[in-house]
Write a protein that holds these residues in place. Structure first.
Motif, PDB file in Angstrom:
ATOM      1  N   ALA A   1       0.860  -1.177   0.000  1.00  0.00           N
ATOM      2  CA  ALA A   1       0.000   0.000   0.000  1.00  0.00           C
ATOM      3  C   ALA A   1       0.899   1.230   0.000  1.00  0.00           C
ATOM      4  CB  ALA A   1      -0.917   0.003   1.215  1.00  0.00           C
ATOM      5  N   ASP A   2       0.682   2.143  -0.943  1.00  0.00           N
ATOM      6  CA  ASP A   2       1.503   3.351  -1.082  1.00  0.00           C
ATOM      7  C   ASP A   2       0.609   4.581  -1.175  1.00  0.00           C
ATOM      8  OD1 ASP A   2       3.619   1.555  -1.314  1.00  0.00           O
ATOM      9  OD2 ASP A   2       3.514   1.572  -3.502  1.00  0.00           O
ATOM     10  N   ARG A   3       1.075   5.652  -0.566  1.00  0.00           N
ATOM     11  CA  ARG A   3       0.433   6.962  -0.734  1.00  0.00           C
ATOM     12  C   ARG A   3       1.537   7.980  -0.961  1.00  0.00           C
ATOM     13  NH1 ARG A   3      -1.420  11.722   1.820  1.00  0.00           N
ATOM     14  NH2 ARG A   3      -3.547  12.299   1.157  1.00  0.00           N
ATOM     15  N   VAL A   4       1.566   8.573  -2.152  1.00  0.00           N
ATOM     16  CA  VAL A   4       2.658   9.460  -2.545  1.00  0.00           C
ATOM     17  C   VAL A   4       2.094  10.818  -2.931  1.00  0.00           C
ATOM     18  CG1 VAL A   4       4.590   9.812  -4.115  1.00  0.00           C
ATOM     19  CG2 VAL A   4       4.009   7.505  -3.371  1.00  0.00           C
ATOM     20  N   THR A   5       2.551  11.860  -2.232  1.00  0.00           N
ATOM     21  CA  THR A   5       2.262  13.239  -2.592  1.00  0.00           C
ATOM     22  C   THR A   5       3.565  14.022  -2.531  1.00  0.00           C
ATOM     23  OG1 THR A   5       1.830  14.007  -0.329  1.00  0.00           O
ATOM     24  CG2 THR A   5      -0.029  13.020  -1.531  1.00  0.00           C
ATOM     25  N   ASP A   6       3.523  15.308  -2.908  1.00  0.00           N
ATOM     26  CA  ASP A   6       4.733  16.127  -2.852  1.00  0.00           C
ATOM     27  C   ASP A   6       5.245  16.287  -1.425  1.00  0.00           C
ATOM     28  OD1 ASP A   6       5.028  16.637  -5.565  1.00  0.00           O
ATOM     29  OD2 ASP A   6       3.565  18.258  -5.521  1.00  0.00           O
ATOM     30  N   ALA A   7       4.337  16.340  -0.458  1.00  0.00           N
ATOM     31  CA  ALA A   7       4.727  16.626   0.918  1.00  0.00           C
ATOM     32  C   ALA A   7       5.047  15.377   1.723  1.00  0.00           C
ATOM     33  CB  ALA A   7       3.622  17.419   1.615  1.00  0.00           C
ATOM     34  N   LEU A   8       4.397  14.249   1.409  1.00  0.00           N
ATOM     35  CA  LEU A   8       4.533  13.062   2.246  1.00  0.00           C
ATOM     36  C   LEU A   8       4.454  11.805   1.396  1.00  0.00           C
ATOM     37  CD1 LEU A   8       4.590  11.722   5.104  1.00  0.00           C
ATOM     38  CD2 LEU A   8       2.086  11.856   5.069  1.00  0.00           C
ATOM     39  N   LYS A   9       5.335  10.850   1.688  1.00  0.00           N
ATOM     40  CA  LYS A   9       5.320   9.551   1.027  1.00  0.00           C
ATOM     41  C   LYS A   9       5.211   8.459   2.075  1.00  0.00           C
ATOM     42  CE  LYS A   9       9.101   7.984  -1.063  1.00  0.00           C
ATOM     43  NZ  LYS A   9      10.127   7.762  -2.108  1.00  0.00           N
ATOM     44  N   LEU A  10       4.212   7.567   1.913  1.00  0.00           N
ATOM     45  CA  LEU A  10       3.991   6.451   2.819  1.00  0.00           C
ATOM     46  C   LEU A  10       4.019   5.155   2.021  1.00  0.00           C
ATOM     47  CD1 LEU A  10       0.977   7.888   4.866  1.00  0.00           C
ATOM     48  CD2 LEU A  10       3.384   7.889   5.549  1.00  0.00           C
ATOM     49  N   GLU A  11       4.769   4.168   2.494  1.00  0.00           N
ATOM     50  CA  GLU A  11       4.846   2.874   1.826  1.00  0.00           C
ATOM     51  C   GLU A  11       4.792   1.767   2.873  1.00  0.00           C
ATOM     52  OE1 GLU A  11       8.428   2.805  -0.434  1.00  0.00           O
ATOM     53  OE2 GLU A  11       7.742   4.282  -1.902  1.00  0.00           O
ATOM     54  N   PHE A  12       4.040   0.715   2.556  1.00  0.00           N
ATOM     55  CA  PHE A  12       3.929  -0.429   3.451  1.00  0.00           C
ATOM     56  C   PHE A  12       3.767  -1.685   2.607  1.00  0.00           C
ATOM     57  CE2 PHE A  12       1.289  -3.533   5.715  1.00  0.00           C
ATOM     58  CZ  PHE A  12       2.091  -3.763   6.830  1.00  0.00           C
ATOM     59  N   SER A  13       4.431  -2.773   3.001  1.00  0.00           N
ATOM     60  CA  SER A  13       4.320  -4.015   2.232  1.00  0.00           C
ATOM     61  C   SER A  13       4.555  -5.213   3.143  1.00  0.00           C
ATOM     62  CB  SER A  13       5.314  -4.046   1.072  1.00  0.00           C
ATOM     63  OG  SER A  13       6.654  -4.073   1.555  1.00  0.00           O
ATOM     64  N   VAL A  14       3.932  -6.335   2.782  1.00  0.00           N
ATOM     65  CA  VAL A  14       4.175  -7.628   3.422  1.00  0.00           C
ATOM     66  C   VAL A  14       4.347  -8.653   2.305  1.00  0.00           C
ATOM     67  CG1 VAL A  14       2.910  -7.117   5.543  1.00  0.00           C
ATOM     68  CG2 VAL A  14       1.697  -8.084   3.597  1.00  0.00           C
ATOM     69  N   ASP A  15       5.195  -9.643   2.520  1.00  0.00           N
ATOM     70  CA  ASP A  15       5.401 -10.671   1.504  1.00  0.00           C
ATOM     71  C   ASP A  15       5.902 -11.943   2.174  1.00  0.00           C
ATOM     72  OD1 ASP A  15       8.531 -10.823   1.314  1.00  0.00           O
ATOM     73  OD2 ASP A  15       8.052  -8.691   1.245  1.00  0.00           O
TER      74      ASP A  15
END
Length: 306
Positions: free
Chosen positions: A73-87
């Motif tokens: 799950a990713d949320r990318v904007t100019d001010a903030l970037k959030l990334e999360f993953s499981v595998d």
């Protein structure tokens, strides 16, 4: 409605004597980019990916199956970037060496990781990351990494699609719970660790060149360190198709997770456990073909290699 009518009339006004007295003003994103607004996006900039793979190979004397799955799950904007993953992955192979004997090889790994990055300015970024996982090959029953990072880009991030020259420093704590006792007679340990990286990438009409240098070190024992160099280039053959060349080298002095005792022939040939090594290197060549949308609302490369 009035704004739409004004836009429609512009081409007719351009043919009149009054055209030289008309000023056109654009209220939009910088550099001509059209930025999506949260109220226009029902997903609020979040992107989700699911993947799964199952493979089975059987013949009269061997049997192999592998399961892989993952979620991000990713949320990318100019001010903030959030990334999360499981595998996770599970691989089992059976070899019949004779009519009465057989060898079974099992490798499994799973984990989760997350990243948060804040844009401090056109040149500075700060972030935090965590990683937790299990790997039978790496002798890690539980491995946890957490810590902050700081990055400086000589060029403004607004130019990141053309060029980047980044300096990245990370510091944090690593926790290891080993499956087997290591060559240093450890079954569990928590250690401070830091890393410094330099990365350069330049995009030209002929393609793209990129590379990085990384030095990492355990702070409790400076002799436990690793140096890695990587260089590569993509040469554009024609639109969308590129030739890719890569080379890498690592000097390894930080293998704290190698199990004690000698590895058996079966473990070496079947790659069931990590082996002590002082260096590694590799080269690769390949082709890639890219197609799809030529537009991107947001480009945010901050802390990509964190």
């Amino acid at each position: 409605m009035a704004g739409t009518l004004e836009l429609g009339l512009l081409r007719y006004i351009a043919r009149t004597e009054q055209a030289s007295s008309i000023d056109i003003h654009y209220d939009g994103a910088d550099h001509g980019e059209i930025a999506a607004r949260p109220e226009d996006d029902p997903w609020n900039f979040w992107t989700f990916r699911l993947r799964a793979n199952a493979e089975l190979d059987v013949d009269e004397r061997t049997e192999s199956y592998e399961l892989e799955s993952g979620f991000s799950a990713d949320r990318v904007t100019d001010a903030l970037k959030l990334e999360f993953s499981v595998d996770g992955s599970y691989n089992r192979r059976l070899f019949e060496t004779s009519d009465t004997t057989s060898v079974t090889s099992i490798r499994e790994s799973y984990g989760a990781e997350g990243l948060s990055v804040w844009s401090l300015s056109d040149h500075w970024s700060a972030g935090t990351a965590f990683e937790v996982g299990h790997s039978s090959f790496a002798n890690e029953d539980v491995q946890l990494r957490v810590g902050p990072a700081l990055e400086y880009n000589i060029f403004p991030y607004s130019e990141s699609t053309r060029r980047q020259f980044n300096f990245l420093y990370t510091i944090g704590v690593r926790y290891h719970n080993y499956i087997e006792q290591t060559v240093f007679l450890k079954e569990e340990e928590t250690l401070p660790h830091h890393r410094f990286s330099v990365r350069l990438s330049v995009r030209q009409p002929w393609g793209e060149s990129y590379g990085f240098l990384t030095f990492s070190q355990f702070l409790h024992d400076p002799s436990k360190n690793r140096f890695t160099a990587f260089a590569g280039a993509d040469f554009r053959i024609f639109r969308g198709l590129s030739l890719r060349l890569n080379a890498n080298y690592s000097r390894i002095r930080d293998q704290l997770n190698v199990p004690a005792g000698d590895a058996t022939t079966e473990e070496v040939l079947l790659r069931q456990r990590i082996l002590q090594s002082g260096f590694e290197y590799g080269v690769s060549v390949g082709f890639s073909y890219t197609f799809g949308s030529i537009y991107s609302n947001v480009v945010n490369p901050r802390l990509d290699r964190f």
